[in-house]
Design an enzyme around this catalytic site. Structure first.
Site, PDB file in Angstrom:
ATOM      1  N   ARG A 194      18.248   0.061   7.198  1.00 30.96           N
ATOM      2  CA  ARG A 194      19.205  -0.835   6.717  1.00 30.96           C
ATOM      3  C   ARG A 194      20.101  -0.217   5.537  1.00 30.96           C
ATOM      4  O   ARG A 194      21.256  -0.463   5.625  1.00 30.96           O
ATOM      5  CB  ARG A 194      18.348  -2.084   6.351  1.00 30.96           C
ATOM      6  CG  ARG A 194      19.216  -3.226   5.688  1.00 30.96           C
ATOM      7  CD  ARG A 194      18.665  -4.398   5.245  1.00 30.96           C
ATOM      8  NE  ARG A 194      17.874  -5.104   6.162  1.00 30.96           N
ATOM      9  CZ  ARG A 194      16.814  -5.554   6.262  1.00 30.96           C
ATOM     10  NH1 ARG A 194      16.202  -5.748   5.068  1.00 30.96           N
ATOM     11  NH2 ARG A 194      16.320  -5.986   7.328  1.00 30.96           N
ATOM     12  N   TYR A 195      19.401   0.119   4.683  1.00 28.75           N
ATOM     13  CA  TYR A 195      20.077   1.170   3.476  1.00 28.75           C
ATOM     14  C   TYR A 195      20.283   2.491   3.893  1.00 28.75           C
ATOM     15  O   TYR A 195      19.133   3.332   4.485  1.00 28.75           O
ATOM     16  CB  TYR A 195      19.417   0.859   2.328  1.00 28.75           C
ATOM     17  CG  TYR A 195      18.941  -0.390   1.784  1.00 28.75           C
ATOM     18  CD1 TYR A 195      19.963  -1.149   1.079  1.00 28.75           C
ATOM     19  CD2 TYR A 195      17.658  -0.969   1.848  1.00 28.75           C
ATOM     20  CE1 TYR A 195      19.578  -2.360   0.419  1.00 28.75           C
ATOM     21  CE2 TYR A 195      17.424  -2.311   1.590  1.00 28.75           C
ATOM     22  CZ  TYR A 195      18.214  -2.846   0.916  1.00 28.75           C
ATOM     23  OH  TYR A 195      18.200  -4.274  -0.021  1.00 28.75           O
ATOM     24  N   ARG A 253      17.273   4.943   2.586  1.00 29.78           N
ATOM     25  CA  ARG A 253      15.685   4.671   2.603  1.00 29.78           C
ATOM     26  C   ARG A 253      15.470   3.871   4.095  1.00 29.78           C
ATOM     27  O   ARG A 253      16.277   3.266   4.371  1.00 29.78           O
ATOM     28  CB  ARG A 253      15.004   4.055   1.522  1.00 29.78           C
ATOM     29  CG  ARG A 253      15.927   2.661   1.080  1.00 29.78           C
ATOM     30  CD  ARG A 253      15.776   2.608  -0.369  1.00 29.78           C
ATOM     31  NE  ARG A 253      16.168   1.358  -0.889  1.00 29.78           N
ATOM     32  CZ  ARG A 253      17.502   0.692  -1.295  1.00 29.78           C
ATOM     33  NH1 ARG A 253      18.376   1.826  -0.963  1.00 29.78           N
ATOM     34  NH2 ARG A 253      17.750  -0.158  -1.455  1.00 29.78           N
ATOM     35  N   CYS A 264      -2.879  -6.313  10.713  1.00 27.56           N
ATOM     36  CA  CYS A 264      -3.304  -6.406   9.386  1.00 27.56           C
ATOM     37  C   CYS A 264      -4.883  -6.972   8.783  1.00 27.56           C
ATOM     38  O   CYS A 264      -5.572  -7.485   9.911  1.00 27.56           O
ATOM     39  CB  CYS A 264      -2.389  -7.708   8.630  1.00 27.56           C
ATOM     40  SG  CYS A 264      -0.622  -7.074   8.817  1.00 27.56           S
ATOM     41  N   CYS A 267      -1.245 -13.109   7.295  1.00 31.58           N
ATOM     42  CA  CYS A 267      -0.898 -14.301   6.334  1.00 31.58           C
ATOM     43  C   CYS A 267       0.152 -15.461   6.762  1.00 31.58           C
ATOM     44  O   CYS A 267       0.849 -14.741   7.781  1.00 31.58           O
ATOM     45  CB  CYS A 267      -0.089 -13.618   5.233  1.00 31.58           C
ATOM     46  SG  CYS A 267      -0.763 -12.023   4.470  1.00 31.58           S
ATOM     47  N   CYS A 278       3.801 -14.797   6.654  1.00 34.08           N
ATOM     48  CA  CYS A 278       4.504 -13.273   6.995  1.00 34.08           C
ATOM     49  C   CYS A 278       5.679 -13.393   7.650  1.00 34.08           C
ATOM     50  O   CYS A 278       6.407 -14.033   8.659  1.00 34.08           O
ATOM     51  CB  CYS A 278       3.527 -12.669   8.020  1.00 34.08           C
ATOM     52  SG  CYS A 278       4.131 -10.802   8.241  1.00 34.08           S
ATOM     53  N   ARG A 298       7.036 -11.032   9.258  1.00 34.41           N
ATOM     54  CA  ARG A 298       7.104 -10.115  10.624  1.00 34.41           C
ATOM     55  C   ARG A 298       5.851 -11.073  11.467  1.00 34.41           C
ATOM     56  O   ARG A 298       5.151 -10.379  12.255  1.00 34.41           O
ATOM     57  CB  ARG A 298       6.826  -8.890  10.461  1.00 34.41           C
ATOM     58  CG  ARG A 298       7.735  -8.040   9.962  1.00 34.41           C
ATOM     59  CD  ARG A 298       7.558  -6.361   9.887  1.00 34.41           C
ATOM     60  NE  ARG A 298       8.542  -6.186   8.939  1.00 34.41           N
ATOM     61  CZ  ARG A 298       8.185  -5.644   7.643  1.00 34.41           C
ATOM     62  NH1 ARG A 298       6.918  -5.454   7.280  1.00 34.41           N
ATOM     63  NH2 ARG A 298       9.249  -5.550   6.876  1.00 34.41           N
ATOM     64  N   ASP A 350      11.366 -15.791   3.236  1.00 30.29           N
ATOM     65  CA  ASP A 350      12.554 -15.718   4.106  1.00 30.29           C
ATOM     66  C   ASP A 350      12.383 -16.949   5.235  1.00 30.29           C
ATOM     67  O   ASP A 350      11.384 -17.689   5.081  1.00 30.29           O
ATOM     68  CB  ASP A 350      12.099 -14.474   4.906  1.00 30.29           C
ATOM     69  CG  ASP A 350      12.223 -13.141   4.140  1.00 30.29           C
ATOM     70  OD1 ASP A 350      13.265 -13.123   3.142  1.00 30.29           O
ATOM     71  OD2 ASP A 350      11.449 -12.372   4.173  1.00 30.29           O
ATOM     72  N   ASP A 365      16.227 -11.772   0.168  1.00 32.91           N
ATOM     73  CA  ASP A 365      16.300 -10.949   1.358  1.00 32.91           C
ATOM     74  C   ASP A 365      17.249 -11.474   2.307  1.00 32.91           C
ATOM     75  O   ASP A 365      17.071 -12.670   3.024  1.00 32.91           O
ATOM     76  CB  ASP A 365      15.064 -10.414   2.284  1.00 32.91           C
ATOM     77  CG  ASP A 365      15.012  -8.869   2.342  1.00 32.91           C
ATOM     78  OD1 ASP A 365      16.152  -8.346   2.552  1.00 32.91           O
ATOM     79  OD2 ASP A 365      13.954  -8.366   2.519  1.00 32.91           O
ATOM     80  N   LYS A 367      18.243  -6.955   0.030  1.00 28.95           N
ATOM     81  CA  LYS A 367      17.756  -7.810  -1.157  1.00 28.95           C
ATOM     82  C   LYS A 367      18.766  -7.982  -2.043  1.00 28.95           C
ATOM     83  O   LYS A 367      19.474  -6.957  -2.461  1.00 28.95           O
ATOM     84  CB  LYS A 367      16.621  -6.990  -1.757  1.00 28.95           C
ATOM     85  CG  LYS A 367      15.358  -6.977  -0.879  1.00 28.95           C
ATOM     86  CD  LYS A 367      14.345  -5.998  -1.476  1.00 28.95           C
ATOM     87  CE  LYS A 367      13.476  -5.804  -0.292  1.00 28.95           C
ATOM     88  NZ  LYS A 367      13.688  -4.632   0.738  1.00 28.95           N
TER      89      LYS A 367
HETATM   90  C1  LIG Z   1      12.943  -3.943   1.249  1.00 29.02           C
HETATM   91  C2  LIG Z   1      13.280  -2.931   2.192  1.00 29.02           C
HETATM   92  C3  LIG Z   1      13.612  -1.686   1.754  1.00 29.02           C
HETATM   93  C4  LIG Z   1      13.477  -1.119   0.260  1.00 29.02           C
HETATM   94  O1  LIG Z   1      14.165  -2.070  -0.523  1.00 29.02           O
HETATM   95  P1  LIG Z   1      14.092  -1.626  -2.124  1.00 29.02           P
HETATM   96  O2  LIG Z   1      14.878  -2.548  -2.797  1.00 29.02           O
HETATM   97  O3  LIG Z   1      14.393  -0.160  -2.331  1.00 29.02           O
HETATM   98  O4  LIG Z   1      12.506  -1.607  -2.465  1.00 29.02           O
HETATM   99  C5  LIG Z   1      14.288  -0.775   2.537  1.00 29.02           C
HETATM  100  N1  LIG Z   1      14.399  -1.213   3.780  1.00 29.02           N
HETATM  101  C6  LIG Z   1      14.301  -2.203   4.426  1.00 29.02           C
HETATM  102  C7  LIG Z   1      14.562  -2.718   5.642  1.00 29.02           C
HETATM  103  C8  LIG Z   1      13.667  -3.171   3.571  1.00 29.02           C
HETATM  104  O5  LIG Z   1      13.417  -4.631   4.006  1.00 29.02           O
HETATM  105  S1  SF4 Z   2       2.300 -10.388   4.840  1.00 24.44           S
HETATM  106 FE1  SF4 Z   2       2.534  -9.897   7.106  1.00 24.44          FE
HETATM  107  S2  SF4 Z   2       2.409  -7.720   6.997  1.00 24.44           S
HETATM  108 FE2  SF4 Z   2       1.846  -8.259   5.082  1.00 24.44          FE
HETATM  109  S3  SF4 Z   2      -0.380  -8.400   5.228  1.00 24.44           S
HETATM  110 FE3  SF4 Z   2       0.318 -10.425   5.359  1.00 24.44          FE
HETATM  111  S4  SF4 Z   2       0.557 -10.527   7.606  1.00 24.44           S
HETATM  112 FE4  SF4 Z   2       0.295  -8.378   7.327  1.00 24.44          FE
END
Ligand SMILES: *Cc1c(COP(=O)(O)O)cnc(C)c1O
Ligand code: SF4
Length: 362
Positions: free
Chosen positions: A90-91, A94, A103, A107, A110, A112, A271, A308, A315
């Site tokens: 996305r960025y 990174r 996991c 959670c 979550c 995801r 989210d 986010d 973010k």
């Molecule tokens: C959160 C996230 C990051 C890291 O974000 P930082 O602000 O640098 O901690 C990088 N890629 C994705 C897709 C993310 O969701």
């Molecule tokens: S928040 Fe989602 S990815 Fe993170 S530990 Fe919990 S279930 Fe797993």
């Protein structure tokens, strides 16, 4: 078998095993668990004090998960921002690299939720190799976030192999691990795992405590072991209704984190994930929490509060209105609500050099 593996083996995956003891009808919850898997380690179950407490709410399926008409499956648009499966770019500098679909606990809130622990999240040796090749082919990537699922559910050998291959890419400056294991399965932080992790510095680890009751002697020990081998620890928590939507609870959490050498990094606004609408708070509540922290306690205890952005915008930080007006006179409001003024500097003349050449290499 190691203790952590026994914990996983003894995990509760059927609501009936938990609800019976509390006299709750498991049938509706079984339907929920069929859609969104349940897994609770015995360690984490033992932190439950009563039905509906902050630990219970994070761990036990809730009928409302299947009646969410507001939220969407993939609000952060992760799947569309994945150039190869299970890697989100996305960025520019990174990536988020998902290396494990499982996991220790699922959670309920979550992000995801659509994929973790399910059959669709197929992470294999070939998806991992494809991810590593992608990172190697993109010299602009200097930061790799190894996440999942939970990467610390991999065996020491598999994790070592992945970290070694990522570390071997010359342009990767730092590696970060995102894991909830210190919270839900602290016995996973074994001396064997520590020996693996310490080989791959500079390595950072962000964990995910949401409530002060999650900080126990065992989770403290897990964090101590990680910190002792020079891994800087951060915490990313999610603001959740019925868990930590209270400024005093959040303050206590931040204080306890610093005591176990974990630096608060983010508080996420929840989210808009399908099946989690009942966990969402208002944004005003999040801002109230930041107001209750900033100035009232150590700056080290104040994380950034972020949303986010839905649609994959990344973010975005949110702050209460400390900056009241910006111009020649900068009008500020402090943590007590008192007004202060800062006389702004004059704008730089255009013929001044813009940037020193030496800074360019960064
Ligand atoms: C959160 C996230 C990051 C890291 O974000 P930082 O602000 O640098 O901690 C990088 N890629 C994705 C897709 C993310 O969701
Ligand atoms: S928040 Fe989602 S990815 Fe993170 S530990 Fe919990 S279930 Fe797993």
């Amino acid at each position: 078998m190691e203790i952590w593996q026994k914990q996983l083996q003894a995990s509760i995956t059927d609501p009936q095993k938990l609800t019976r003891a509390y006299g709750i009808d498991p049938a509706p919850l079984e339907a929920v668990a069929a859609k969104y898997p349940m897994r609770v380690t015995p360690y984490y179950r033992d932190l439950i004090k009563y039905v509906g407490d902050p630990i219970w709410n994070q761990a036990v399926p809730d009928e409302r998960e299947c009646h969410d008409s507001v939220c969407v499956e993939d609000p952060l648009d992760e799947d569309n921002q994945s150039p190869v499966p299970h890697l989100v770019h996305r960025y520019p500098d990174r990536v988020l690299f998902l290396v494990c679909s499982e996991c220790a606990m699922y959670c309920r809130f979550c992000t995801r939720k659509r994929k973790v622990g399910g059959a669709d999240m197929q992470i294999t040796a070939s998806t991992i190799s494809a991810g590593i090749e992608y990172i190697a082919a993109h010299p602009e990537i200097r930061d790799v976030i190894v996440s999942g699922g939970d990467p610390l559910l991999l065996s020491d050998e598999k994790l070592d192999d992945i970290l070694t291959r990522v570390r071997a890419i010359p342009h990767v400056q730092i590696i970060r691990i995102g894991t909830r294991v210190p919270v839900v399965l602290p016995m996973r932080i074994t001396s064997g795992l520590i020996r693996v992790l310490r080989k791959h510095h500079p390595l950072y680890l962000n964990t995910h405590f949401n409530h002060p009751a999650e900080i126990t002697s065992q989770s403290a020990k897990a964090c101590e072991r990680l910190a002792n081998v020079g891994i800087p620890l951060g915490n990313q928590c999610v603001l959740l209704r019925g868990v930590n939507d209270d400024p005093q609870v959040m303050k206590q959490l931040m204080h306890k984190l610093l005591q176990i050498r974990v630096r608060p990094y983010y508080i996420y606004q929840a989210d808009m994930v399908q099946g989690t609408d009942h966990f969402r708070t208002t944004v005003e509540e999040g801002l109230e929490i930041i107001k209750a922290l900033r100035g009232h306690t150590s700056g080290m205890a104040v994380p950034a509060y972020v949303i986010d952005a839905p649609g994959g915008g990344g973010k975005i930080p949110l702050l209460p209105d400390y900056l009241q007006s910006l111009g020649a006179d900068v009008v500020l409001k402090n943590y007590q609500g008192k007004e202060f003024h800062y006389a702004n500097a004059a704008e730089r003349e255009l013929d001044e050099p813009l940037e020193q050449e030496v800074n360019r290499s960064y």
